[in-house]
Scaffold this motif. Structure first.
Motif, PDB file in Angstrom:
ATOM      1  N   HIS A 226       0.839  -1.200   0.000  1.00 31.35           N
ATOM      2  CA  HIS A 226       0.000   0.000   0.000  1.00 31.35           C
ATOM      3  C   HIS A 226       0.872   1.247   0.000  1.00 31.35           C
ATOM      4  O   HIS A 226       1.981   1.236   0.467  1.00 31.35           O
ATOM      5  N   SER A 227       0.310   2.305  -0.530  1.00 29.11           N
ATOM      6  CA  SER A 227       0.878   3.612  -0.231  1.00 29.11           C
ATOM      7  C   SER A 227      -0.267   4.460   0.320  1.00 29.11           C
ATOM      8  O   SER A 227      -1.437   4.087   0.221  1.00 29.11           O
ATOM      9  N   ILE A 228       0.083   5.574   0.933  1.00 32.77           N
ATOM     10  CA  ILE A 228      -0.937   6.432   1.528  1.00 32.77           C
ATOM     11  C   ILE A 228      -1.052   7.694   0.681  1.00 32.77           C
ATOM     12  O   ILE A 228      -0.033   8.321   0.353  1.00 32.77           O
ATOM     13  N   ALA A 229      -2.268   8.024   0.285  1.00 29.53           N
ATOM     14  CA  ALA A 229      -2.496   9.249  -0.472  1.00 29.53           C
ATOM     15  C   ALA A 229      -3.212  10.249   0.435  1.00 29.53           C
ATOM     16  O   ALA A 229      -4.244   9.939   1.026  1.00 29.53           O
ATOM     17  N   VAL A 230      -2.598  11.422   0.596  1.00 29.86           N
ATOM     18  CA  VAL A 230      -3.186  12.450   1.473  1.00 29.86           C
ATOM     19  C   VAL A 230      -3.504  13.662   0.609  1.00 29.86           C
ATOM     20  O   VAL A 230      -2.665  14.111  -0.184  1.00 29.86           O
ATOM     21  N   ARG A 231      -4.721  14.172   0.760  1.00 25.77           N
ATOM     22  CA  ARG A 231      -5.086  15.374   0.019  1.00 25.77           C
ATOM     23  C   ARG A 231      -5.218  16.518   1.015  1.00 25.77           C
ATOM     24  O   ARG A 231      -5.947  16.405   2.002  1.00 25.77           O
ATOM     25  N   THR A 232      -4.469  17.563   0.768  1.00 28.18           N
ATOM     26  CA  THR A 232      -4.516  18.708   1.694  1.00 28.18           C
ATOM     27  C   THR A 232      -4.922  19.952   0.917  1.00 28.18           C
ATOM     28  O   THR A 232      -5.035  19.916  -0.319  1.00 28.18           O
ATOM     29  N   LEU A 233      -5.072  21.063   1.643  1.00 29.42           N
ATOM     30  CA  LEU A 233      -5.442  22.315   0.963  1.00 29.42           C
ATOM     31  C   LEU A 233      -4.213  22.989   0.364  1.00 29.42           C
ATOM     32  O   LEU A 233      -4.340  23.943  -0.388  1.00 29.42           O
ATOM     33  N   ALA A 267      -0.755   9.455  12.059  1.00 28.38           N
ATOM     34  CA  ALA A 267      -1.574  10.405  12.831  1.00 28.38           C
ATOM     35  C   ALA A 267      -0.699  11.566  13.304  1.00 28.38           C
ATOM     36  O   ALA A 267      -1.119  12.737  13.261  1.00 28.38           O
ATOM     37  N   GLY A 268       0.544  11.263  13.724  1.00 30.29           N
ATOM     38  CA  GLY A 268       1.474  12.299  14.200  1.00 30.29           C
ATOM     39  C   GLY A 268       1.782  13.294  13.082  1.00 30.29           C
ATOM     40  O   GLY A 268       1.770  14.514  13.294  1.00 30.29           O
ATOM     41  N   TYR A 269       2.042  12.787  11.891  1.00 30.88           N
ATOM     42  CA  TYR A 269       2.383  13.693  10.775  1.00 30.88           C
ATOM     43  C   TYR A 269       1.186  14.549  10.359  1.00 30.88           C
ATOM     44  O   TYR A 269       1.317  15.732  10.052  1.00 30.88           O
ATOM     45  N   ILE A 270      -0.003  13.927  10.394  1.00 27.21           N
ATOM     46  CA  ILE A 270      -1.201  14.689  10.023  1.00 27.21           C
ATOM     47  C   ILE A 270      -1.404  15.821  11.051  1.00 27.21           C
ATOM     48  O   ILE A 270      -1.728  16.969  10.699  1.00 27.21           O
ATOM     49  N   TYR A 271      -1.146  15.509  12.339  1.00 27.03           N
ATOM     50  CA  TYR A 271      -1.300  16.511  13.390  1.00 27.03           C
ATOM     51  C   TYR A 271      -0.356  17.691  13.134  1.00 27.03           C
ATOM     52  O   TYR A 271      -0.726  18.852  13.274  1.00 27.03           O
ATOM     53  N   ARG A 272       0.878  17.339  12.688  1.00 27.67           N
ATOM     54  CA  ARG A 272       1.847  18.411  12.409  1.00 27.67           C
ATOM     55  C   ARG A 272       1.360  19.329  11.282  1.00 27.67           C
ATOM     56  O   ARG A 272       1.582  20.531  11.297  1.00 27.67           O
ATOM     57  N   LEU A 273       0.678  18.737  10.312  1.00 27.04           N
ATOM     58  CA  LEU A 273       0.139  19.570   9.224  1.00 27.04           C
ATOM     59  C   LEU A 273      -0.940  20.512   9.759  1.00 27.04           C
ATOM     60  O   LEU A 273      -0.984  21.690   9.408  1.00 27.04           O
ATOM     61  N   PHE A 274      -1.798  19.969  10.652  1.00 27.76           N
ATOM     62  CA  PHE A 274      -2.823  20.824  11.266  1.00 27.76           C
ATOM     63  C   PHE A 274      -2.171  21.981  12.002  1.00 27.76           C
ATOM     64  O   PHE A 274      -2.599  23.128  11.921  1.00 27.76           O
ATOM     65  N   GLU A 275      -1.086  21.657  12.760  1.00 27.57           N
ATOM     66  CA  GLU A 275      -0.380  22.675  13.532  1.00 27.57           C
ATOM     67  C   GLU A 275       0.107  23.812  12.650  1.00 27.57           C
ATOM     68  O   GLU A 275       0.217  24.954  13.076  1.00 27.57           O
ATOM     69  N   ARG A 276       0.455  23.454  11.388  1.00 26.12           N
ATOM     70  CA  ARG A 276       0.953  24.478  10.461  1.00 26.12           C
ATOM     71  C   ARG A 276      -0.162  25.045   9.602  1.00 26.12           C
ATOM     72  O   ARG A 276       0.070  25.593   8.521  1.00 26.12           O
ATOM     73  N   ASN A 277      -1.407  24.822  10.057  1.00 21.16           N
ATOM     74  CA  ASN A 277      -2.577  25.386   9.372  1.00 21.16           C
ATOM     75  C   ASN A 277      -2.810  24.830   7.966  1.00 21.16           C
ATOM     76  O   ASN A 277      -3.297  25.536   7.097  1.00 21.16           O
ATOM     77  N   ILE A 278      -2.390  23.580   7.754  1.00 23.43           N
ATOM     78  CA  ILE A 278      -2.667  22.973   6.455  1.00 23.43           C
ATOM     79  C   ILE A 278      -3.815  21.977   6.626  1.00 23.43           C
ATOM     80  O   ILE A 278      -3.674  20.970   7.326  1.00 23.43           O
ATOM     81  N   VAL A 280      -6.250  19.028   6.120  1.00 26.76           N
ATOM     82  CA  VAL A 280      -6.212  17.712   5.465  1.00 26.76           C
ATOM     83  C   VAL A 280      -7.647  17.321   5.145  1.00 26.76           C
ATOM     84  O   VAL A 280      -8.497  17.289   6.036  1.00 26.76           O
ATOM     85  N   VAL A 281      -7.917  17.083   3.867  1.00 23.53           N
ATOM     86  CA  VAL A 281      -9.305  16.822   3.494  1.00 23.53           C
ATOM     87  C   VAL A 281      -9.579  15.361   3.144  1.00 23.53           C
ATOM     88  O   VAL A 281     -10.717  14.916   3.160  1.00 23.53           O
ATOM     89  N   ARG A 282      -8.528  14.616   2.821  1.00 16.97           N
ATOM     90  CA  ARG A 282      -8.744  13.178   2.533  1.00 16.97           C
ATOM     91  C   ARG A 282      -7.481  12.391   2.861  1.00 16.97           C
ATOM     92  O   ARG A 282      -6.374  12.853   2.593  1.00 16.97           O
ATOM     93  N   ILE A 283      -7.673  11.161   3.384  1.00 15.73           N
ATOM     94  CA  ILE A 283      -6.549  10.219   3.551  1.00 15.73           C
ATOM     95  C   ILE A 283      -7.026   8.876   2.972  1.00 15.73           C
ATOM     96  O   ILE A 283      -8.069   8.357   3.389  1.00 15.73           O
ATOM     97  N   GLU A 284      -6.287   8.369   1.983  1.00 14.25           N
ATOM     98  CA  GLU A 284      -6.712   7.111   1.340  1.00 14.25           C
ATOM     99  C   GLU A 284      -5.552   6.131   1.300  1.00 14.25           C
ATOM    100  O   GLU A 284      -4.396   6.535   1.190  1.00 14.25           O
ATOM    101  N   GLU A 285      -5.905   4.822   1.336  1.00 18.80           N
ATOM    102  CA  GLU A 285      -4.892   3.796   1.185  1.00 18.80           C
ATOM    103  C   GLU A 285      -4.902   3.357  -0.282  1.00 18.80           C
ATOM    104  O   GLU A 285      -5.971   3.165  -0.857  1.00 18.80           O
ATOM    105  N   ARG A 286      -3.742   3.240  -0.894  1.00 18.15           N
ATOM    106  CA  ARG A 286      -3.699   2.825  -2.302  1.00 18.15           C
ATOM    107  C   ARG A 286      -2.879   1.554  -2.456  1.00 18.15           C
ATOM    108  O   ARG A 286      -1.916   1.335  -1.742  1.00 18.15           O
TER     109      ARG A 286
END
Ligand SMILES: Nc1ncnc2c1ncn2[C@@H]1O[C@H](COP(=O)(O)OP(=O)(O)OP(=O)(O)O)[C@@H](O)[C@H]1O
Length: 304
Positions: A226-233, A267-278, A280-286
């Motif tokens: 799998h890879s992880i696909a993350v969609r952010t703003l 989850a830790g990395y996604i939290y860091r993105l939130f901290e930087r005001n980015i 995250v609108v989707r997280i998918e497994e590919r």
């Protein structure tokens, strides 16, 4: 499990070109070994060398634990059945008459004919002239010929070529049944990944004459990690932030692609993105498809 076929450093040169390069094959006993490769990769040439129909330029071949040489060749080939390229028959003779001729040539008792006709399910058409057989029936007759004499090993070169979907399905079922029901090891070639995926236990992939993969089918599947696909703003900024944390990622279309990570790390990395005001609108497994893996291994398009 011992190996029924091994080749070491097997090479074949035609003219100035090396068409089979340094091939180390291992075909374990009691399996269907799928020999996969694009057109012209060297599958037929390799099978012909195993069957002593072509002379290797270099390397050695061992079948049933014995080196294939002028001393052992006949004893080995007595226990090997094969279907290489389109077999030819006497069209004006019946299926059973064609098999009788082959029995005489192979020195096999005609008593074996009913057994092989039953395996390939041609008992009811055995009195029909082969000229009136369908393509599928001819291929099944080819398999019956290969099975005469009760071989321990079958080498089949693209046995489903030219068959319609029903014929392909029937041939696949037959091949799959051979190791379990009759203890026969089968080496079968194909340029179709989907076909090998449906019948093989073990897989060897050849590309440009060289072996690029050899292991069990589940191991090939494992490669479709799998890879992880993350969609952010803001994917570009997110890639910079994650890159700064040592996470390798790349932007593809509207997504940021990351290697597979344990959930808590992700989850830790996604939290860091939130901290930087980015946002995250989707997280998918590919998953990578088997075709993607084949493409990566062979560097060619896959026929499906
Ligand atoms: N007798 C020969 N003389 C010269 N070149 C040959 C000969 N036989 C095969 N080749 C070449 O060797 C290469 C491998 O051919 P081979 O038939 O083994 O491939 P393959 O993987 O079985 O392909 P396909 O799926 O198309 O049957 C090809 O480039 C082919 O043209």
């Amino acid at each position: 499990m011992s190996d029924i076929i091994t080749t070491t450093g097997l090479c074949k040169q035609y003219g100035k070109v090396l068409r089979v390069k340094d091939l180390d094959l291992k075909v374990p006993e009691g399996v269907v070994y799928g020999f996969l490769g694009p057109n012209g990769a060297g599958k037929t040439t390799t099978m012909k060398m195993i069957l002593s129909l072509a002379r290797p330029t270099a390397g050695t071949i061992t079948v049933f634990g014995k080196p294939v040489n002028s001393k052992n060749r006949l004893a080995i080939l007595k226990n090997v059945g094969s279907l290489i390229e389109s077999p030819s028959y006497y069209g004006h003779l019946t299926g059973v008459e064609n098999l009788q001729i082959l029995c005489a040539l192979k020195g096999v008792s005609e008593k074996d004919i009913d057994r092989v006709l039953q395996i390939v399910r041609l008992e009811n058409q055995k009195e029909k002239k082969v000229g009136q057989y369908s393509m599928g029936m001819k291929q099944r007759l080819g398999l019956a010929c290969a099975l005469l004499g009760n071989p321990k090993l079958l080498i089949l070169d693209e046995p489903t070529n030219g068959l319609d979907p029903a014929g392909i399905q029937e041939m696949r079922e037959l091949i799959c049944s051979l190791p379990k029901q009759f203890g026969i090891t089968v080496m079968v070639s194909s340029h179709l990944l989907s076909e090998i995926d449906q019948i093989a236990d073990n897989v060897g992939i050849i590309s440009n004459g060289g072996l690029v993969f050899q292991d069990t089918l589940p191991t090939l599947h494992e490669r479709s990690r799998h890879s992880i696909a993350v969609r952010t703003l803001n994917n570009e900024a997110a890639a910079r932030i994650l890159g700064g944390q040592g996470i390798s990622c790349r932007v593809q279309e509207d997504y940021l692609l990351l290697h597979r990570l344990p959930d808590n790390e992700l989850a830790g990395y996604i939290y860091r993105l939130f901290e930087r005001n980015i946002g995250v609108v989707r997280i998918e497994e590919r998953h990578k498809s088997l075709e993607d893996i084949f493409l990566e291994l062979t560097g060619t398009g896959v026929s499906l």
